[in-house]
Design a protein around this motif. Structure first.
Motif, PDB file in Angstrom:
ATOM      1  N   LEU A  50    -102.619 -23.900 -41.748  1.00  0.00           N
ATOM      2  CA  LEU A  50    -102.153 -22.758 -41.276  1.00  0.00           C
ATOM      3  C   LEU A  50    -100.633 -22.037 -42.101  1.00  0.00           C
ATOM      4  CD1 LEU A  50    -100.309 -25.496 -38.691  1.00  0.00           C
ATOM      5  CD2 LEU A  50    -102.854 -23.751 -37.656  1.00  0.00           C
ATOM      6  N   VAL A  51    -100.112 -22.796 -43.142  1.00  0.00           N
ATOM      7  CA  VAL A  51     -99.692 -21.574 -43.834  1.00  0.00           C
ATOM      8  C   VAL A  51    -100.583 -20.821 -44.333  1.00  0.00           C
ATOM      9  CG1 VAL A  51     -98.042 -22.181 -46.369  1.00  0.00           C
ATOM     10  CG2 VAL A  51     -98.082 -23.443 -44.367  1.00  0.00           C
ATOM     11  N   THR A  52    -102.103 -21.018 -45.427  1.00  0.00           N
ATOM     12  CA  THR A  52    -102.872 -19.942 -45.796  1.00  0.00           C
ATOM     13  C   THR A  52    -103.304 -18.497 -44.702  1.00  0.00           C
ATOM     14  OG1 THR A  52    -103.871 -21.795 -46.521  1.00  0.00           O
ATOM     15  CG2 THR A  52    -105.122 -19.666 -46.709  1.00  0.00           C
ATOM     16  N   ILE A  53    -103.374 -19.404 -43.599  1.00  0.00           N
ATOM     17  CA  ILE A  53    -103.096 -18.217 -42.449  1.00  0.00           C
ATOM     18  C   ILE A  53    -102.113 -17.943 -42.216  1.00  0.00           C
ATOM     19  CG2 ILE A  53    -104.029 -18.009 -39.596  1.00  0.00           C
ATOM     20  CD1 ILE A  53    -105.546 -20.349 -39.431  1.00  0.00           C
ATOM     21  N   ALA A  54    -101.502 -18.163 -42.377  1.00  0.00           N
ATOM     22  CA  ALA A  54     -99.743 -16.684 -41.654  1.00  0.00           C
ATOM     23  C   ALA A  54     -99.824 -15.942 -43.451  1.00  0.00           C
ATOM     24  CB  ALA A  54     -98.360 -18.126 -41.661  1.00  0.00           C
ATOM     25  N   LEU A  55    -100.518 -16.667 -44.538  1.00  0.00           N
ATOM     26  CA  LEU A  55    -100.344 -15.831 -45.564  1.00  0.00           C
ATOM     27  C   LEU A  55    -101.523 -14.744 -45.678  1.00  0.00           C
ATOM     28  CD1 LEU A  55     -99.917 -18.676 -48.573  1.00  0.00           C
ATOM     29  CD2 LEU A  55     -98.088 -16.227 -47.750  1.00  0.00           C
ATOM     30  N   GLY A  56    -102.417 -14.910 -44.781  1.00  0.00           N
ATOM     31  CA  GLY A  56    -102.923 -13.544 -44.477  1.00  0.00           C
ATOM     32  C   GLY A  56    -102.854 -13.197 -43.482  1.00  0.00           C
ATOM     33  N   LEU A  57    -101.941 -13.731 -42.742  1.00  0.00           N
ATOM     34  CA  LEU A  57    -101.532 -12.545 -42.071  1.00  0.00           C
ATOM     35  C   LEU A  57    -100.246 -11.452 -42.539  1.00  0.00           C
ATOM     36  CD1 LEU A  57    -100.855 -14.729 -38.698  1.00  0.00           C
ATOM     37  CD2 LEU A  57    -102.258 -12.443 -38.378  1.00  0.00           C
ATOM     38  N   LEU A  58     -99.935 -11.862 -43.617  1.00  0.00           N
ATOM     39  CA  LEU A  58     -98.816 -11.367 -44.069  1.00  0.00           C
ATOM     40  C   LEU A  58     -99.707 -10.213 -44.634  1.00  0.00           C
ATOM     41  CD1 LEU A  58     -96.001 -13.740 -46.034  1.00  0.00           C
ATOM     42  CD2 LEU A  58     -95.640 -12.109 -43.996  1.00  0.00           C
ATOM     43  N   VAL A  59    -100.332 -10.215 -45.406  1.00  0.00           N
ATOM     44  CA  VAL A  59    -101.697  -9.374 -45.953  1.00  0.00           C
ATOM     45  C   VAL A  59    -101.918  -8.403 -44.710  1.00  0.00           C
ATOM     46  CG1 VAL A  59    -102.946  -8.583 -47.090  1.00  0.00           C
ATOM     47  CG2 VAL A  59    -102.186 -10.813 -47.933  1.00  0.00           C
ATOM     48  N   THR A  60    -102.075  -8.652 -43.971  1.00  0.00           N
ATOM     49  CA  THR A  60    -102.773  -7.419 -42.948  1.00  0.00           C
ATOM     50  C   THR A  60    -101.802  -6.746 -42.269  1.00  0.00           C
ATOM     51  OG1 THR A  60    -104.898  -8.961 -42.313  1.00  0.00           O
ATOM     52  CG2 THR A  60    -103.877  -7.561 -40.325  1.00  0.00           C
ATOM     53  N   ARG A  61    -100.366  -7.480 -41.790  1.00  0.00           N
ATOM     54  CA  ARG A  61     -99.263  -6.481 -41.930  1.00  0.00           C
ATOM     55  C   ARG A  61     -98.852  -5.093 -43.312  1.00  0.00           C
ATOM     56  NH1 ARG A  61     -93.671  -6.712 -41.998  1.00  0.00           N
ATOM     57  NH2 ARG A  61     -92.735  -6.705 -39.962  1.00  0.00           N
ATOM     58  N   VAL A  74     -94.735 -13.013 -34.998  1.00  0.00           N
ATOM     59  CA  VAL A  74     -94.819 -13.604 -33.747  1.00  0.00           C
ATOM     60  C   VAL A  74     -95.531 -15.415 -34.535  1.00  0.00           C
ATOM     61  CG1 VAL A  74     -95.110 -14.601 -31.460  1.00  0.00           C
ATOM     62  CG2 VAL A  74     -93.825 -12.553 -32.064  1.00  0.00           C
ATOM     63  N   SER A  75     -96.383 -14.313 -34.416  1.00  0.00           N
ATOM     64  CA  SER A  75     -98.029 -15.011 -34.696  1.00  0.00           C
ATOM     65  C   SER A  75     -97.770 -15.925 -36.100  1.00  0.00           C
ATOM     66  CB  SER A  75     -99.362 -14.936 -35.331  1.00  0.00           C
ATOM     67  OG  SER A  75     -99.549 -13.685 -34.405  1.00  0.00           O
ATOM     68  N   ILE A  76     -97.336 -15.669 -36.859  1.00  0.00           N
ATOM     69  CA  ILE A  76     -96.902 -15.952 -38.576  1.00  0.00           C
ATOM     70  C   ILE A  76     -95.598 -17.025 -37.984  1.00  0.00           C
ATOM     71  CG2 ILE A  76     -95.421 -15.745 -40.316  1.00  0.00           C
ATOM     72  CD1 ILE A  76     -96.844 -13.107 -40.704  1.00  0.00           C
ATOM     73  N   ALA A  77     -94.440 -17.133 -36.836  1.00  0.00           N
ATOM     74  CA  ALA A  77     -93.184 -17.690 -36.784  1.00  0.00           C
ATOM     75  C   ALA A  77     -94.060 -19.152 -36.193  1.00  0.00           C
ATOM     76  CB  ALA A  77     -92.586 -17.029 -35.432  1.00  0.00           C
ATOM     77  N   VAL A  78     -94.926 -18.711 -34.843  1.00  0.00           N
ATOM     78  CA  VAL A  78     -95.661 -20.066 -34.494  1.00  0.00           C
ATOM     79  C   VAL A  78     -96.302 -20.869 -35.784  1.00  0.00           C
ATOM     80  CG1 VAL A  78     -97.606 -20.674 -32.736  1.00  0.00           C
ATOM     81  CG2 VAL A  78     -95.888 -19.304 -32.006  1.00  0.00           C
ATOM     82  N   LEU A  79     -97.164 -20.378 -36.629  1.00  0.00           N
ATOM     83  CA  LEU A  79     -97.855 -20.806 -37.089  1.00  0.00           C
ATOM     84  C   LEU A  79     -97.201 -22.059 -38.346  1.00  0.00           C
ATOM     85  CD1 LEU A  79    -100.829 -18.091 -38.090  1.00  0.00           C
ATOM     86  CD2 LEU A  79    -101.052 -20.711 -36.573  1.00  0.00           C
ATOM     87  N   ILE A  80     -96.033 -21.028 -38.901  1.00  0.00           N
ATOM     88  CA  ILE A  80     -95.190 -21.818 -39.758  1.00  0.00           C
ATOM     89  C   ILE A  80     -94.091 -23.545 -38.462  1.00  0.00           C
ATOM     90  CG2 ILE A  80     -93.545 -21.804 -41.536  1.00  0.00           C
ATOM     91  CD1 ILE A  80     -95.619 -20.579 -42.183  1.00  0.00           C
ATOM     92  N   LEU A  81     -93.553 -23.158 -37.820  1.00  0.00           N
ATOM     93  CA  LEU A  81     -92.949 -23.981 -36.838  1.00  0.00           C
ATOM     94  C   LEU A  81     -94.359 -24.851 -36.342  1.00  0.00           C
ATOM     95  CD1 LEU A  81     -90.425 -21.843 -34.757  1.00  0.00           C
ATOM     96  CD2 LEU A  81     -90.023 -23.681 -36.456  1.00  0.00           C
ATOM     97  N   TYR A  82     -95.336 -24.972 -36.217  1.00  0.00           N
ATOM     98  CA  TYR A  82     -96.234 -25.888 -36.037  1.00  0.00           C
ATOM     99  C   TYR A  82     -96.941 -26.641 -36.979  1.00  0.00           C
ATOM    100  CZ  TYR A  82    -100.488 -28.413 -33.671  1.00  0.00           C
ATOM    101  OH  TYR A  82    -102.020 -29.227 -33.451  1.00  0.00           O
ATOM    102  N   ALA A  83     -96.959 -25.375 -38.311  1.00  0.00           N
ATOM    103  CA  ALA A  83     -97.010 -26.664 -39.229  1.00  0.00           C
ATOM    104  C   ALA A  83     -96.009 -27.815 -39.706  1.00  0.00           C
ATOM    105  CB  ALA A  83     -96.789 -25.849 -40.759  1.00  0.00           C
TER     106      ALA A  83
END
Length: 116
Positions: free
Chosen positions: A52-63, A89-98
């Protein structure tokens, strides 16, 4: 939309364009490095939280890449805002779920032995 020179973009003050480009390029480089570190960490731990954290980091790259594309005129401003706020929003959800998956309690020994 056509590729444009970032120094000719109407919504950016020409004096601040070099600063904007430098910040976005550093953001792309920094988030890419963090994403690569996240991929290595996930490959070692293989847990849902690390994924989940890795996906959030990937979304930061996309951003960051969307921001760079906007400066060069490759991404329209409307798409830029939709993607950037959707990613936020996606990053917030992923981090909160983690965090939620980490469970209750503060027992340090549990975290040292728990693979997930």
């Amino acid at each position: 939309m056509q590729h444009t020179n970032p120094f000719d973009v109407g919504w950016v003050d020409p004096q601040l364009t070099p600063v904007l480009l430098a910040v976005i390029v550093l953001a792309v480089a920094g988030t890419t490095v963090l994403f690569c570190i996240g991929v290595v960490a996930y490959s070692r731990r293989r847990s849902t939280r690390y994924l989940l954290v890795t996906i959030a980091l990937g979304l930061l790259v996309t951003r960051s890449l969307v921001g760079l594309g906007t400066v060069f005129g490759l991404v329209p401003m409307t798409v830029h805002h939709l993607v950037e706020h959707g990613v936020d929003v996606s990053i917030a959800v992923l981090i909160l779920y983690a965090v939620y998956r980490s469970g209750p309690g503060t027992d340090q020994s549990r975290f040292e032995t728990d693979g997930d």
